[in-house]
Design a protein around this motif. Sequence first.
Motif, mmCIF file in Angstrom:
data_model
loop_
_atom_site.group_PDB
_atom_site.id
_atom_site.type_symbol
_atom_site.label_atom_id
_atom_site.label_comp_id
_atom_site.label_asym_id
_atom_site.label_seq_id
_atom_site.Cartn_x
_atom_site.Cartn_y
_atom_site.Cartn_z
ATOM 1 N N ILE A 1 -16.076 10.593 -7.438
ATOM 2 C CA ILE A 1 -14.893 9.642 -7.950
ATOM 3 C C ILE A 1 -15.904 8.275 -8.351
ATOM 4 O O ILE A 1 -16.795 8.140 -7.538
ATOM 5 N N ASP A 2 -15.617 7.802 -9.358
ATOM 6 C CA ASP A 2 -16.302 6.272 -10.029
ATOM 7 C C ASP A 2 -15.529 5.096 -8.795
ATOM 8 O O ASP A 2 -14.387 4.770 -9.462
ATOM 9 N N LEU A 3 -16.047 4.931 -7.789
ATOM 10 C CA LEU A 3 -15.355 3.767 -6.918
ATOM 11 C C LEU A 3 -15.371 2.314 -7.712
ATOM 12 O O LEU A 3 -14.893 1.473 -7.122
ATOM 13 N N GLU A 4 -16.329 2.377 -8.738
ATOM 14 C CA GLU A 4 -16.428 0.818 -9.454
ATOM 15 C C GLU A 4 -15.344 0.698 -10.175
ATOM 16 O O GLU A 4 -14.831 -0.352 -10.772
ATOM 17 N N ARG A 5 -14.963 2.035 -10.972
ATOM 18 C CA ARG A 5 -14.151 2.003 -12.036
ATOM 19 C C ARG A 5 -12.673 1.907 -11.530
ATOM 20 O O ARG A 5 -11.716 0.953 -11.888
ATOM 21 N N PHE A 6 -12.155 2.950 -10.482
ATOM 22 C CA PHE A 6 -11.231 3.078 -10.088
ATOM 23 C C PHE A 6 -10.954 2.308 -8.721
ATOM 24 O O PHE A 6 -11.242 2.745 -7.776
ATOM 25 N N VAL A 7 -10.193 1.017 -8.837
ATOM 26 C CA VAL A 7 -10.194 0.116 -7.673
ATOM 27 C C VAL A 7 -8.665 -0.413 -7.471
ATOM 28 O O VAL A 7 -8.086 -0.540 -8.673
ATOM 29 N N PRO A 8 -8.274 -0.857 -6.429
ATOM 30 C CA PRO A 8 -6.997 -1.594 -6.305
ATOM 31 C C PRO A 8 -6.971 -2.761 -7.112
ATOM 32 O O PRO A 8 -8.210 -3.338 -7.150
ATOM 33 N N ALA B 1 -1.977 2.575 -14.374
ATOM 34 C CA ALA B 1 -0.391 3.427 -13.993
ATOM 35 C C ALA B 1 -0.940 3.616 -12.564
ATOM 36 O O ALA B 1 0.037 3.730 -11.500
ATOM 37 N N TYR B 2 -2.428 4.164 -12.330
ATOM 38 C CA TYR B 2 -2.584 4.383 -10.690
ATOM 39 C C TYR B 2 -2.604 3.227 -10.107
ATOM 40 O O TYR B 2 -1.871 3.307 -8.806
ATOM 41 N N GLN B 3 -2.827 1.982 -10.446
ATOM 42 C CA GLN B 3 -2.815 1.025 -9.672
ATOM 43 C C GLN B 3 -1.567 0.478 -9.392
ATOM 44 O O GLN B 3 -1.104 -0.212 -8.267
ATOM 45 N N SER B 4 -0.504 0.774 -9.992
ATOM 46 C CA SER B 4 0.908 -0.012 -10.137
ATOM 47 C C SER B 4 1.794 1.061 -9.430
ATOM 48 O O SER B 4 2.955 0.780 -8.907
ATOM 49 N N ALA B 5 1.397 2.381 -9.627
ATOM 50 C CA ALA B 5 2.308 3.423 -8.747
ATOM 51 C C ALA B 5 2.541 3.157 -7.407
ATOM 52 O O ALA B 5 1.688 2.732 -6.409
ATOM 53 N N CYS B 6 3.582 3.552 -6.849
ATOM 54 C CA CYS B 6 4.048 3.658 -5.334
ATOM 55 C C CYS B 6 3.340 4.893 -4.760
ATOM 56 O O CYS B 6 2.660 4.882 -3.969
ATOM 57 N N PRO C 1 2.171 -1.569 2.214
ATOM 58 C CA PRO C 1 1.512 -1.219 0.955
ATOM 59 C C PRO C 1 -0.047 -1.475 1.213
ATOM 60 O O PRO C 1 -0.860 -0.719 0.916
ATOM 61 N N HIS C 2 -0.377 -2.332 1.950
ATOM 62 C CA HIS C 2 -1.869 -2.676 2.341
ATOM 63 C C HIS C 2 -2.377 -1.752 3.347
ATOM 64 O O HIS C 2 -3.739 -1.263 3.099
ATOM 65 N N ARG C 3 -1.751 -1.353 4.255
ATOM 66 C CA ARG C 3 -2.315 -0.262 5.160
ATOM 67 C C ARG C 3 -2.710 0.984 4.348
ATOM 68 O O ARG C 3 -3.771 1.745 4.408
ATOM 69 N N TRP C 4 -1.654 1.612 3.506
ATOM 70 C CA TRP C 4 -1.920 2.542 2.529
ATOM 71 C C TRP C 4 -3.141 2.482 1.924
ATOM 72 O O TRP C 4 -3.934 3.329 1.652
ATOM 73 N N ALA D 1 -8.505 6.055 -4.990
ATOM 74 C CA ALA D 1 -9.561 5.172 -5.071
ATOM 75 C C ALA D 1 -8.866 3.759 -5.571
ATOM 76 O O ALA D 1 -9.384 2.709 -5.495
ATOM 77 N N CYS D 2 -7.674 3.994 -6.186
ATOM 78 C CA CYS D 2 -6.968 2.877 -6.502
ATOM 79 C C CYS D 2 -6.075 2.389 -5.512
ATOM 80 O O CYS D 2 -5.360 1.375 -5.744
ATOM 81 N N GLY D 3 -6.042 2.955 -4.471
ATOM 82 C CA GLY D 3 -5.289 2.270 -3.371
ATOM 83 C C GLY D 3 -3.758 2.871 -3.217
ATOM 84 O O GLY D 3 -3.185 2.545 -2.514
ATOM 85 N N THR D 4 -3.948 3.987 -3.959
ATOM 86 C CA THR D 4 -2.450 4.397 -4.290
ATOM 87 C C THR D 4 -2.294 5.926 -3.455
ATOM 88 O O THR D 4 -3.391 6.952 -4.007
ATOM 89 N N PRO D 5 -1.657 6.286 -2.380
ATOM 90 C CA PRO D 5 -1.576 7.501 -1.753
ATOM 91 C C PRO D 5 -0.962 8.445 -2.742
ATOM 92 O O PRO D 5 -0.327 8.248 -3.792
#
Length: 374
Positions: A165-172, A249-254, A334-337, A285-289
């Motif tokens: 996974i690209d950890l620099e592109r997919f970020v929260p 979409a990844y960053q904003s999803a629940c 939200p932040h724990r997940w 990677a975007c912080g979304t479970p």
Amino acid sequence: MRILLITPTYFSTDSVIGGGERYVLELARALGSQAEVKVISFSPKSKLRSFRENGVHYEIFPSSHFGEFSTHNPFSARFLFRTLVPDILHIHQVCTFVSDLACLVRALTGKAIFATDHGGGGAWVLNRRLPVYPLYNAVVGQSRVALRELRRDFQVPSVHIPGGIDLERFVPVEGSFPEKKILFVGRINPHKGVHLLIEAFRAADLVDFHLEIMGRTVNQEYLERLRRLADGIPVRFIHDADDAELLAAYQSACVTVLPSLSPIGSVDRHVAPELMGFTLLESQACGTPVICSSAGGMPEFVSQGKSGLVVREGSEQQLADGLRFLCRDRLNNPHRWATQCREWVGQFSWDAVARAHMSLYESFVQIGNGQRNG
């Protein structure tokens, strides 16, 4: 070191592509900082395309499609001379005519040949007629399930290199709060299990939530079935999202859901189950479970209860229960997940994947040099 990656399925570096093609593209970019890397692919267009991008040389050869040959199993011989030059040949998608042909020709050089499969290919291949597989030096699996699939046919050394996974592109997004949105990303095809997700979403009865289904339509009849299933509930279909929209979409999803199903009644590799699941890694990677089914190798990329949930394949009830729990808990914490997701996927970075590949390649180059010197 000179490395040649071959992917039989056509792709473009600036368009939406499938997981198998993306794997090769990202791996090539990561390897490009450590070695001279070339990627060969195929296209029905009549002219050879050659270009450089991000330190990688790409050559897309014209191919013929007739009979059993198609975009997933192209027919071409013009590329074969290129296979003789590099120190390493790594073929991605083993069950295709051009993969078999490249392996047979490359074996004449005595240099190292590797294979990774991504669950694609075609019916008319040489490996069912000639002993191609014993010519490979080793196979590489991006998951344990992928490696198990390869071991069925390959009696050669096997290596597990999970990710990436690209950890620099997919970020929260720092300090963001998730929307009441459930996300699916993938091709609109029956084996992706989108019908189960729609039914589970209806059963979960999550007030004020909506479901967003994002992906290319592969099966129009299936899409119409999904639209009928979604009647009366808040479901949105998006078929033309670009990279920026996907990231947002990844960053904003629940929560992101991948409820894939294993193919029924087939032992052919080209219809193998999910061997990795880019969607899962990108979302985390975007912080979304995430919630995924137990199909294929997907459970290997989710930390149960920490970065998401794995539910029984095909179980609408478990999927609905998982949606209720994770959506509510995500809104409350939200932040724990987000923190747990990022911590988990760190091990799957493309840098780590590239280092593992280079270590493998170097070991075989050294063996080959020793044999030649001896």
